[in-house]
Design a protein around this motif. Structure first.
Motif, mmCIF file in Angstrom:
data_model
loop_
_atom_site.group_PDB
_atom_site.id
_atom_site.type_symbol
_atom_site.label_atom_id
_atom_site.label_comp_id
_atom_site.label_asym_id
_atom_site.label_seq_id
_atom_site.Cartn_x
_atom_site.Cartn_y
_atom_site.Cartn_z
ATOM 1 N N ILE A 31 60.622 43.775 66.578
ATOM 2 C CA ILE A 31 59.817 43.249 67.455
ATOM 3 C C ILE A 31 60.609 42.936 68.559
ATOM 4 C CG2 ILE A 31 57.639 41.460 67.464
ATOM 5 C CD1 ILE A 31 57.133 41.358 65.550
ATOM 6 N N GLN A 32 59.519 43.209 69.769
ATOM 7 C CA GLN A 32 60.788 42.711 71.229
ATOM 8 C C GLN A 32 59.499 41.375 71.972
ATOM 9 O OE1 GLN A 32 63.067 45.226 73.527
ATOM 10 N NE2 GLN A 32 64.044 43.415 74.358
ATOM 11 N N ILE A 33 60.489 40.527 71.834
ATOM 12 C CA ILE A 33 58.968 39.737 73.131
ATOM 13 C C ILE A 33 60.140 39.112 73.829
ATOM 14 C CG2 ILE A 33 57.387 37.898 73.460
ATOM 15 C CD1 ILE A 33 57.517 38.247 70.231
ATOM 16 N N ILE A 34 60.056 39.043 75.178
ATOM 17 C CA ILE A 34 60.347 38.484 76.613
ATOM 18 C C ILE A 34 59.274 38.473 77.212
ATOM 19 C CG2 ILE A 34 62.006 39.639 78.494
ATOM 20 C CD1 ILE A 34 62.258 41.970 77.063
ATOM 21 N N LYS A 35 59.639 36.426 77.044
ATOM 22 C CA LYS A 35 59.076 35.498 78.325
ATOM 23 C C LYS A 35 60.374 34.868 79.559
ATOM 24 C CE LYS A 35 55.306 35.362 75.723
ATOM 25 N NZ LYS A 35 54.099 35.948 76.675
ATOM 26 N N THR A 36 59.510 34.410 80.317
ATOM 27 C CA THR A 36 60.108 34.022 81.350
ATOM 28 C C THR A 36 59.743 32.518 81.683
ATOM 29 O OG1 THR A 36 59.285 35.557 83.182
ATOM 30 C CG2 THR A 36 61.513 36.157 82.098
ATOM 31 N N ALA A 158 50.767 38.058 63.333
ATOM 32 C CA ALA A 158 51.558 37.687 63.665
ATOM 33 C C ALA A 158 52.429 37.679 64.763
ATOM 34 C CB ALA A 158 52.684 37.702 62.321
ATOM 35 N N LYS A 159 52.493 38.694 65.924
ATOM 36 C CA LYS A 159 52.553 39.224 66.483
ATOM 37 C C LYS A 159 52.137 38.467 66.992
ATOM 38 C CE LYS A 159 54.467 42.767 70.381
ATOM 39 N NZ LYS A 159 54.935 43.405 70.431
ATOM 40 N N ALA A 160 50.990 37.699 68.210
ATOM 41 C CA ALA A 160 50.355 37.288 68.505
ATOM 42 C C ALA A 160 51.214 36.291 69.180
ATOM 43 C CB ALA A 160 48.911 37.476 68.665
ATOM 44 N N GLY A 161 51.343 35.399 67.838
ATOM 45 C CA GLY A 161 51.439 34.057 67.281
ATOM 46 C C GLY A 161 52.722 34.162 67.468
ATOM 47 N N MET A 162 53.465 34.925 67.497
ATOM 48 C CA MET A 162 55.279 34.771 67.917
ATOM 49 C C MET A 162 55.280 34.405 69.571
ATOM 50 S SD MET A 162 57.067 37.468 65.590
ATOM 51 C CE MET A 162 56.684 37.563 64.250
ATOM 52 N N GLN A 167 56.522 31.319 74.325
ATOM 53 C CA GLN A 167 55.923 30.869 75.196
ATOM 54 C C GLN A 167 55.637 29.567 75.644
ATOM 55 O OE1 GLN A 167 55.440 32.988 78.289
ATOM 56 N NE2 GLN A 167 55.604 30.586 79.299
ATOM 57 N N GLN A 168 55.089 28.840 74.239
ATOM 58 C CA GLN A 168 54.971 27.536 74.535
ATOM 59 C C GLN A 168 56.675 26.575 73.975
ATOM 60 O OE1 GLN A 168 53.361 25.962 70.887
ATOM 61 N NE2 GLN A 168 53.163 23.504 71.154
#
Length: 180
Positions: A31-36, A158-162, A167-168
């Motif tokens: 899983i990779q999650i990128i947020k800015t 879990a991915k949606a929770g991550m 983001q939080q």
């Protein structure tokens, strides 16, 4: 319908569910999650808020969720090797994150060692860029897992929770810097 037929239908449905779940889970093994987020402040203020682990309680989404969480910084804060240890949720959350790499003003790489409620070693890489609107912080989160763990991540979403938690955290980082 007789009992044997009902059990056969249930067994077929269960096998189909597990097969579908394992198929979906295979896409969650990595899983990779990128947020800015863009923050109004100096590059040094934003960078230091992430670099110095003593600041993490000001923007930790985990501490916001569990204010009774115990935490401690070990090592020389703001340097490679410094660690932020946590013990929360009445002993159900346990682990630490460690600064692995720093490129002053540009990049901070962290590795987590989560022991509870599951075992994982995700990474958090932070990139800092000056823009016309402020300092852009890009968080690149990565975690690898086995198929069984990925199955349960799929099962419980879990991915949606991550994604929400990451983001939080960035939103809290923005708030912490901008209220200084």
């Amino acid at each position: 319908m007789n009992t044997k037929m009902i059990f056969s239908i249930i067994a077929i449905a269960l096998v189909a569910f597990i097969g579908f779940g394992l198929f979906k889970a295979s896409g969650l093994k990595s899983i990779q999650i990128i947020k800015t987020v863009t923050i109004k402040g100096t590059k040094q203020e934003v960078f230091d808020m992430v670099k110095y682990l003593k600041n993490f309680p000001k923007w930790s989404p985990f501490l916001a969720e569990d204010p009774s969480q115990k935490y401690e910084v070990k090592g020389t804060d703001g340097t490679v090797g410094a660690q932020y240890h946590w013990d929360g949720n009445k002993g159900k959350d346990l682990g630490y994150q460690e600064i692995r790499k720093i490129e002053e003003g540009k990049f901070i790489g962290m590795q987590c060692d989560i022991q509870k409620p599951f075992v994982a070693k995700p990474t958090f890489d932070y990139y800092f860029t000056e823009t016309a609107n402020g300092i852009e912080v890009k968080q690149d989160f990565k975690v690898e897992s086995g198929l069984i763990d990925a199955f349960f991540m799929w099962l419980f979403g879990a991915k949606a929770g991550m994604e929400k938690m990451n983001q939080q955290g960035l939103d809290l980082l923005k708030k912490a810097v901008e209220k200084q």
